[in-house]
Design an enzyme around this catalytic site. Structure first.
Site, PDB file in Angstrom:
ATOM      1  N   HIS A  90       0.830  -1.203   0.000  1.00 19.14           N
ATOM      2  CA  HIS A  90       0.000   0.000   0.000  1.00 19.14           C
ATOM      3  C   HIS A  90       0.865   1.255   0.000  1.00 19.14           C
ATOM      4  O   HIS A  90       0.658   2.171  -0.786  1.00 19.14           O
ATOM      5  CB  HIS A  90      -0.933  -0.004   1.209  1.00 19.14           C
ATOM      6  CG  HIS A  90      -1.959   1.097   1.174  1.00 19.14           C
ATOM      7  ND1 HIS A  90      -1.635   2.418   1.428  1.00 19.14           N
ATOM      8  CD2 HIS A  90      -3.293   1.081   0.909  1.00 19.14           C
ATOM      9  CE1 HIS A  90      -2.720   3.164   1.312  1.00 19.14           C
ATOM     10  NE2 HIS A  90      -3.747   2.377   1.002  1.00 19.14           N
ATOM     11  N   ARG A  91       1.825   1.338   0.927  1.00 22.13           N
ATOM     12  CA  ARG A  91       2.832   2.406   1.022  1.00 22.13           C
ATOM     13  C   ARG A  91       2.309   3.724   1.580  1.00 22.13           C
ATOM     14  O   ARG A  91       3.088   4.649   1.760  1.00 22.13           O
ATOM     15  CB  ARG A  91       3.495   2.702  -0.335  1.00 22.13           C
ATOM     16  CG  ARG A  91       4.209   1.524  -0.954  1.00 22.13           C
ATOM     17  CD  ARG A  91       5.185   1.990  -1.996  1.00 22.13           C
ATOM     18  NE  ARG A  91       4.550   2.725  -3.083  1.00 22.13           N
ATOM     19  CZ  ARG A  91       5.209   3.541  -3.901  1.00 22.13           C
ATOM     20  NH1 ARG A  91       6.498   3.752  -3.743  1.00 22.13           N
ATOM     21  NH2 ARG A  91       4.563   4.150  -4.883  1.00 22.13           N
ATOM     22  N   ASP A  92       1.036   3.859   1.864  1.00 23.13           N
ATOM     23  CA  ASP A  92       0.532   5.132   2.381  1.00 23.13           C
ATOM     24  C   ASP A  92      -0.545   4.905   3.435  1.00 23.13           C
ATOM     25  O   ASP A  92      -1.554   5.598   3.470  1.00 23.13           O
ATOM     26  CB  ASP A  92      -0.021   5.986   1.231  1.00 23.13           C
ATOM     27  CG  ASP A  92      -0.194   7.450   1.634  1.00 23.13           C
ATOM     28  OD1 ASP A  92       0.480   7.888   2.582  1.00 23.13           O
ATOM     29  OD2 ASP A  92      -0.995   8.158   0.998  1.00 23.13           O
ATOM     30  N   LEU A  93      -0.308   3.943   4.318  1.00 21.86           N
ATOM     31  CA  LEU A  93      -1.284   3.659   5.362  1.00 21.86           C
ATOM     32  C   LEU A  93      -1.209   4.735   6.442  1.00 21.86           C
ATOM     33  O   LEU A  93      -0.151   4.995   7.004  1.00 21.86           O
ATOM     34  CB  LEU A  93      -1.021   2.287   5.981  1.00 21.86           C
ATOM     35  CG  LEU A  93      -1.399   1.079   5.126  1.00 21.86           C
ATOM     36  CD1 LEU A  93      -0.912  -0.206   5.768  1.00 21.86           C
ATOM     37  CD2 LEU A  93      -2.907   1.025   4.905  1.00 21.86           C
ATOM     38  N   ASN A  97      -6.477   7.355   5.342  1.00 30.33           N
ATOM     39  CA  ASN A  97      -6.684   6.411   4.247  1.00 30.33           C
ATOM     40  C   ASN A  97      -7.353   5.118   4.703  1.00 30.33           C
ATOM     41  O   ASN A  97      -7.349   4.123   3.977  1.00 30.33           O
ATOM     42  CB  ASN A  97      -5.348   6.077   3.571  1.00 30.33           C
ATOM     43  CG  ASN A  97      -4.817   7.233   2.752  1.00 30.33           C
ATOM     44  OD1 ASN A  97      -5.551   8.176   2.450  1.00 30.33           O
ATOM     45  ND2 ASN A  97      -3.552   7.192   2.405  1.00 30.33           N
TER      46      ASN A  97
END
Length: 279
Positions: A90-93, A97
């Site tokens: 995911h890289r943007d938790l 989000n």
């Protein structure tokens, strides 16, 4: 068309046949020409009126109870495990989000930064909001799916505190705040390609984690400590986290309500999913 939009559409289209309960559903993609050169693109998602950030802000004192925290955590880890099993980071938790339905169902959203990874790919370091960014990303070292587990640990602590655990104002300050909690790692664990030297930080003996996250029970404390391990190779994976004692018998109910446990997904080992790749 923004690359982030294309990436999000392609990933959600890839996952739409599974209809996983902890992944937001993309219902439709609508495009309309507004000029000879421009297209208006609309993504239609299921309606969820709040994210985890607003959910925590609206929660009256003294905050979430331990059972509710555990329920949110197993849903989040379940969604992360599903992504990792499908080779997606995911890289943007972060709380903004993560969506919460009126029925209390947690859904991961905003896949603009998510990537399908391979052993030879290069990932940019400009990922994940600073407060939820893993040490290996801050140091521009090697990283893979373990970055999502670090973010998960940060969010876990925030469910108790209702405020970020590591609130740095720069990458160096963020690392300092991390080491104040988990301690400075041994020099042997410091990434060779790190942009900051190990000697830039003062060696610290951290207090117990419950000094920073109060009212946390022993099982939750153990899981949090395993999520916030500096070395990504030793950090707990999503599969391992689901089987942690903190969740006790909850895993069986997750399996019956989720498409996670297909033979195809279970055949993907954690060693393959969490193999680090060079930045």
């Amino acid at each position: 068309m923004p690359m982030a939009a294309i990436r999000e559409i392609s990933l959600l289209k890839q996952l739409e046949n599974t209809e996983h309960p902890n992944i937001v559903k993309l219902l439709d993609v609508h495009h309309q020409a507004v000029s000879d050169r421009d297209i208006c693109l609309s993504l239609v998602f299921e309606f969820i009126d709040q994210d985890l950030n607003s959910y925590l802000e609206r929660c009256p004192p003294p905050g979430l109870g331990p059972d509710r925290i555990r329920d949110l955590m197993i849903q989040m880890v379940n969604g992360i495990y599903f992504l990792h099993s499908n080779r997606i980071v995911h890289r943007d938790l972060k709380p903004q989000n993560i969506l919460i339905t009126g029925e209390g169902i947690l859904k991961l959203a905003d896949f603009g930064l998510a990537r399908i990874y391979a052993s030879d790919m290069q990932l940019t370091s400009v990922v994940v909001t600073l407060w939820y960014r893993a040490p290996e990303v801050l140091l521009t070292g090697q990283y893979a799916t373990a970055v999502d587990m670090w973010s998960c640990g940060c969010i876990f602590a925030e469910l108790y505190n209702r405020k970020p655990l590591f609130k740095g104002n720069s990458e160096g300050d963020q690392l300092k705040k991390i080491f104040d909690v988990i301690g400075l790692p041994d020099l042997s664990e410091w990434p060779e390609a790190a942009v900051l030297l190990w000697g830039s930080f003062r060696p610290t003996l951290p207090p117990p984690i419950n000094h920073f996250v109060t009212e946390i029970d022993n099982q939750a404390k153990d899981l949090l400590e395993k999520l916030l391990i500096f070395n990504p190779e030793r950090r707990i994976s999503a599969r391992e986290a689901l089987h942690h004692g903190y969740f006790r018998d909850d895993l069986d109910s997750i399996r019956t309500s989720s498409s996670l446990s297909t033979s195809e997904n279970d055949s993907l080992s954690d060693s393959r999913s969490d193999t680090p790749v060079s930045n």
